[in-house]
Design a protein around this motif. Structure first.
Motif, mmCIF file in Angstrom:
data_model
loop_
_atom_site.group_PDB
_atom_site.id
_atom_site.type_symbol
_atom_site.label_atom_id
_atom_site.label_comp_id
_atom_site.label_asym_id
_atom_site.label_seq_id
_atom_site.Cartn_x
_atom_site.Cartn_y
_atom_site.Cartn_z
ATOM 1 N N SER A 1 0.825 -1.197 0.000
ATOM 2 C CA SER A 1 0.000 0.000 0.000
ATOM 3 C C SER A 1 0.862 1.251 0.000
ATOM 4 N N SER A 2 0.215 2.382 -0.236
ATOM 5 C CA SER A 2 0.954 3.630 -0.375
ATOM 6 C C SER A 2 1.756 3.978 0.880
ATOM 7 N N GLY A 3 1.209 3.687 2.045
ATOM 8 C CA GLY A 3 1.900 3.967 3.294
ATOM 9 C C GLY A 3 2.752 2.821 3.799
ATOM 10 N N GLY A 4 2.648 1.685 3.160
ATOM 11 C CA GLY A 4 3.460 0.531 3.531
ATOM 12 C C GLY A 4 2.823 -0.396 4.547
ATOM 13 N N GLY A 5 1.629 -0.055 5.024
ATOM 14 C CA GLY A 5 1.036 -0.847 6.081
ATOM 15 C C GLY A 5 0.336 -2.110 5.637
ATOM 16 N N ILE A 6 0.065 -2.229 4.347
ATOM 17 C CA ILE A 6 -0.642 -3.401 3.816
ATOM 18 C C ILE A 6 0.222 -4.036 2.744
ATOM 19 N N THR A 7 0.441 -5.323 2.891
ATOM 20 C CA THR A 7 1.204 -6.068 1.883
ATOM 21 C C THR A 7 0.435 -7.330 1.510
ATOM 22 N N ASN A 8 0.589 -7.734 0.262
ATOM 23 C CA ASN A 8 -0.033 -8.958 -0.230
ATOM 24 C C ASN A 8 0.977 -9.700 -1.095
ATOM 25 N N TYR A 9 0.878 -11.031 -1.072
ATOM 26 C CA TYR A 9 1.847 -11.845 -1.802
ATOM 27 C C TYR A 9 1.142 -12.964 -2.561
ATOM 28 N N ALA A 10 1.728 -13.322 -3.683
ATOM 29 C CA ALA A 10 1.291 -14.523 -4.372
ATOM 30 C C ALA A 10 1.631 -15.733 -3.507
ATOM 31 N N ASP A 11 0.833 -16.760 -3.617
ATOM 32 C CA ASP A 11 1.073 -17.957 -2.812
ATOM 33 C C ASP A 11 2.468 -18.531 -3.061
ATOM 34 N N SER A 12 2.948 -18.373 -4.272
ATOM 35 C CA SER A 12 4.234 -18.973 -4.645
ATOM 36 C C SER A 12 5.419 -18.341 -3.921
ATOM 37 N N VAL A 13 5.251 -17.138 -3.382
ATOM 38 C CA VAL A 13 6.370 -16.463 -2.729
ATOM 39 C C VAL A 13 6.088 -16.158 -1.262
ATOM 40 N N LYS A 14 4.892 -16.448 -0.806
ATOM 41 C CA LYS A 14 4.513 -16.124 0.566
ATOM 42 C C LYS A 14 5.463 -16.806 1.546
ATOM 43 N N GLY A 15 5.946 -16.043 2.498
ATOM 44 C CA GLY A 15 6.865 -16.570 3.489
ATOM 45 C C GLY A 15 8.324 -16.510 3.075
ATOM 46 N N ARG A 16 8.571 -16.215 1.810
ATOM 47 C CA ARG A 16 9.957 -16.142 1.313
ATOM 48 C C ARG A 16 10.338 -14.739 0.865
ATOM 49 N N PHE A 17 9.393 -14.006 0.299
ATOM 50 C CA PHE A 17 9.650 -12.654 -0.205
ATOM 51 C C PHE A 17 9.001 -11.636 0.720
ATOM 52 N N THR A 18 9.645 -10.469 0.811
ATOM 53 C CA THR A 18 9.100 -9.363 1.586
ATOM 54 C C THR A 18 9.205 -8.082 0.775
ATOM 55 N N ILE A 19 8.075 -7.428 0.594
ATOM 56 C CA ILE A 19 8.052 -6.142 -0.106
ATOM 57 C C ILE A 19 8.061 -5.030 0.928
ATOM 58 N N SER A 20 8.784 -3.969 0.635
ATOM 59 C CA SER A 20 8.827 -2.808 1.520
ATOM 60 C C SER A 20 9.055 -1.573 0.670
ATOM 61 N N ARG A 21 8.940 -0.427 1.297
ATOM 62 C CA ARG A 21 9.126 0.810 0.543
ATOM 63 C C ARG A 21 9.683 1.888 1.445
#
Length: 116
Positions: free
Chosen positions: A51-71
């Motif tokens: 999300s624009s403020g960084g408080g909400i993140t969503n992941y594809a099942d294929s990467v969940k638990g392995r990838f982390t998005i941040s800004r």
């Protein structure tokens, strides 16, 4: 408008990479940001969004638990921390907003190759 992805490279299975995307030309902090993954012959796949403020993140099942998005809105940059990389994570990674995607704009992407 410019999106410049970087940080890709060659890594062994189980390794890590941190991708960066520097954005300019639009109000970065107002937009959800997304990372996409593309392999030759296939459509780009959405792997993560933030999300624009960084408080909400969503992941594809294929990467969940392995990838982390941040800004970092002060730097107009979005990141993708990729851990426990698998062979199937190989491909080109792009960042984008939904608006730019619909308009057909993409950066050059950054190549990630997972290989032993």
């Amino acid at each position: 408008v410019q999106l410049v992805e970087s940080g890709g490279g060659l890594v062994q299975p189980g390794g890590s990479l941190r991708l960066s995307c520097a954005a300019s030309g639009f109000s970065f902090s107002n937009y959800y940001m997304r990372w996409y993954h593309q392999v030759p012959g296939k459509e780009r796949e959405l792997v993560a969004r933030i999300s624009s403020g960084g408080g909400i993140t969503n992941y594809a099942d294929s990467v969940k638990g392995r990838f982390t998005i941040s800004r970092d809105n002060a730097k107009n940059t979005v990141y993708l921390q990729m851990n426990s990389l698998k062979l199937e994570d190989t491909g080109v990674y792009y960042c984008n907003t939904e608006s730019l995607r619909v308009a057909g704009y993409w950066g050059q992407g950054t190549q990630v190759t997972v290989s032993s």
